[in-house]
Scaffold this active site. Sequence first.
Site, PDB file in Angstrom:
ATOM      1  N   GLY A 269      82.796  14.692  61.151  1.00 46.33           N
ATOM      2  CA  GLY A 269      83.751  13.881  61.911  1.00 46.33           C
ATOM      3  C   GLY A 269      84.386  14.718  63.004  1.00 46.33           C
ATOM      4  O   GLY A 269      84.113  15.926  63.121  1.00 46.33           O
TER       5      GLY A 269
ATOM      6  N   ASP B  16      78.348  14.590  54.932  1.00 49.20           N
ATOM      7  CA  ASP B  16      78.808  13.508  55.807  1.00 49.20           C
ATOM      8  C   ASP B  16      77.690  12.475  55.888  1.00 49.20           C
ATOM      9  O   ASP B  16      76.522  12.833  56.021  1.00 49.20           O
ATOM     10  CB  ASP B  16      79.096  14.078  57.209  1.00 49.20           C
ATOM     11  CG  ASP B  16      79.986  13.157  58.028  1.00 49.20           C
ATOM     12  OD1 ASP B  16      81.043  13.623  58.482  1.00 49.20           O
ATOM     13  OD2 ASP B  16      79.620  11.971  58.229  1.00 49.20           O
TER      14      ASP B  16
ATOM     15  N   LEU C  68      87.888  15.323  53.850  1.00 51.64           N
ATOM     16  CA  LEU C  68      88.225  14.612  55.088  1.00 51.64           C
ATOM     17  C   LEU C  68      87.493  13.280  55.200  1.00 51.64           C
ATOM     18  O   LEU C  68      87.777  12.495  56.114  1.00 51.64           O
ATOM     19  CB  LEU C  68      87.850  15.477  56.316  1.00 51.64           C
ATOM     20  CG  LEU C  68      88.856  16.523  56.821  1.00 51.64           C
ATOM     21  CD1 LEU C  68      89.175  17.556  55.752  1.00 51.64           C
ATOM     22  CD2 LEU C  68      88.326  17.219  58.069  1.00 51.64           C
TER      23      LEU C  68
ATOM     24  N   THR D 217      85.999   2.969  51.034  1.00 54.18           N
ATOM     25  CA  THR D 217      85.716   4.365  51.383  1.00 54.18           C
ATOM     26  C   THR D 217      86.904   5.242  51.019  1.00 54.18           C
ATOM     27  O   THR D 217      86.753   6.273  50.366  1.00 54.18           O
ATOM     28  CB  THR D 217      85.461   4.485  52.906  1.00 54.18           C
ATOM     29  OG1 THR D 217      84.414   3.601  53.247  1.00 54.18           O
ATOM     30  CG2 THR D 217      85.094   5.892  53.297  1.00 54.18           C
TER      31      THR D 217
ATOM     32  N   TYR E  13      95.051   0.079  55.569  1.00 56.27           N
ATOM     33  CA  TYR E  13      94.723   1.493  55.792  1.00 56.27           C
ATOM     34  C   TYR E  13      95.840   2.383  55.269  1.00 56.27           C
ATOM     35  O   TYR E  13      95.608   3.339  54.514  1.00 56.27           O
ATOM     36  CB  TYR E  13      94.503   1.723  57.281  1.00 56.27           C
ATOM     37  CG  TYR E  13      94.192   3.148  57.657  1.00 56.27           C
ATOM     38  CD1 TYR E  13      93.161   3.844  57.033  1.00 56.27           C
ATOM     39  CD2 TYR E  13      94.917   3.799  58.649  1.00 56.27           C
ATOM     40  CE1 TYR E  13      92.859   5.145  57.387  1.00 56.27           C
ATOM     41  CE2 TYR E  13      94.621   5.101  59.021  1.00 56.27           C
ATOM     42  CZ  TYR E  13      93.598   5.771  58.376  1.00 56.27           C
ATOM     43  OH  TYR E  13      93.305   7.062  58.729  1.00 56.27           O
TER      44      TYR E  13
ATOM     45  N   LYS F  64      95.491   5.059  52.098  1.00 56.42           N
ATOM     46  CA  LYS F  64      95.751   6.501  52.188  1.00 56.42           C
ATOM     47  C   LYS F  64      96.938   6.883  51.306  1.00 56.42           C
ATOM     48  O   LYS F  64      96.983   7.986  50.761  1.00 56.42           O
ATOM     49  CB  LYS F  64      95.976   6.914  53.643  1.00 56.42           C
ATOM     50  CG  LYS F  64      94.759   6.758  54.540  1.00 56.42           C
ATOM     51  CD  LYS F  64      93.561   7.589  54.125  1.00 56.42           C
ATOM     52  CE  LYS F  64      93.641   9.024  54.583  1.00 56.42           C
ATOM     53  NZ  LYS F  64      92.340   9.745  54.402  1.00 56.42           N
TER      54      LYS F  64
END
Length: 326
Positions: A10, A31, A76, A95, A149, A153
């Site tokens: 990323g 990734d 990450l 995800t 979102y 998180k």
Amino acid sequence: MKLLITGGAGFVGGHLSERLIGAGHSVHVIDDLSTGSMNNIAHLKDTPGFSYTIESVDNVPLMAELVDEADMIYHLAAAVGVQLIVDSPIRALGTNIRLTEIVLDLASKKGKPVLFTSTSEVYGKSQALPFTEDGDMTFGATDKGRWAYACSKAIDEFLALAYYHERGLPTVTFRLFNTVGPRQTGRYGMVIPRLVSQALSGRPLTVYGDGQQRRCFCHVADTVEALAGMAEAEEAYGRVFNVGSQEEISIYDLAERIIEHTNSDSEIVFVPYEEAYDRGFEDMERRIPDLTRIGEMLGWNTTRNLDQIITDVVAHNRKSSDVVTV
Ligand code: UDP
């Protein structure tokens, strides 16, 4: 140390890989290129100590091996960008939560520390500026996709802290505030690469809402300095740290600044939020990090200002063939 970086291809992961290799560590990246890109790590491919696997973190047997081989994990891998979150909430929620559980579970079985990147989105629309790590989170209604979102998180943060307290797993959480720099794509909504690409191609710069919302942008080179510095800071375990800049600018002023930097003839247009994001969108007015905690831990602060950020993004976009037209 041998470091495993999930989401290492990323935008932030590529810069972090480079920084850690430069410090003499070896780095393995996993990734699946869902939002990452080989462009972020192509320059590292032949560097001794660097290796990568293109696969998803939810390949658990493979992840178990990679965790086994690592001394420490930078986690990450996540769905990023407001645009992506609002457009594909199932993917974003899945995800962010599932992958973090996998990483924490495997790491705790092997006792490997996990350094995890969260986001300033978790402060939601709090108005208690500057945001301190132990301040309240203030989210909107569930029919506003953006908060999915923030919540996902925040759950990741709860998980990291739960593994620390319940299982004794060393975890560190970083809340990254608007991180920008060379190689960032505007494809998932990020404002600076979008406005720079618009200015360089002579298209109108799209300012959402009235442009009076304000942000503080942090150069990715400063961000990864904080992340790398924490690799050996055991006193940081079980704690959350803001990482960002305190130099605030309105999005309208940002657009003007980018036009100046690029000598562009582009005009600035206002785009209503309902047009910019399909539905269920709510923006936050301001977002400033309190940096006391990371300052005390690492003596860290930013070393590059907004003008340097814009200069670097413009220079990169001018020479890159990979600039997405957004
Ligand atoms: N924004 C904008 N034009 C764009 C993209 C974004 O005006 O083409 C605005 C966006 O609505 C927000 C700010 O710029 O107020 C920063 O957006 P970004 O997605 O980069 O980060 P955020 O702070 O929303 O996570």
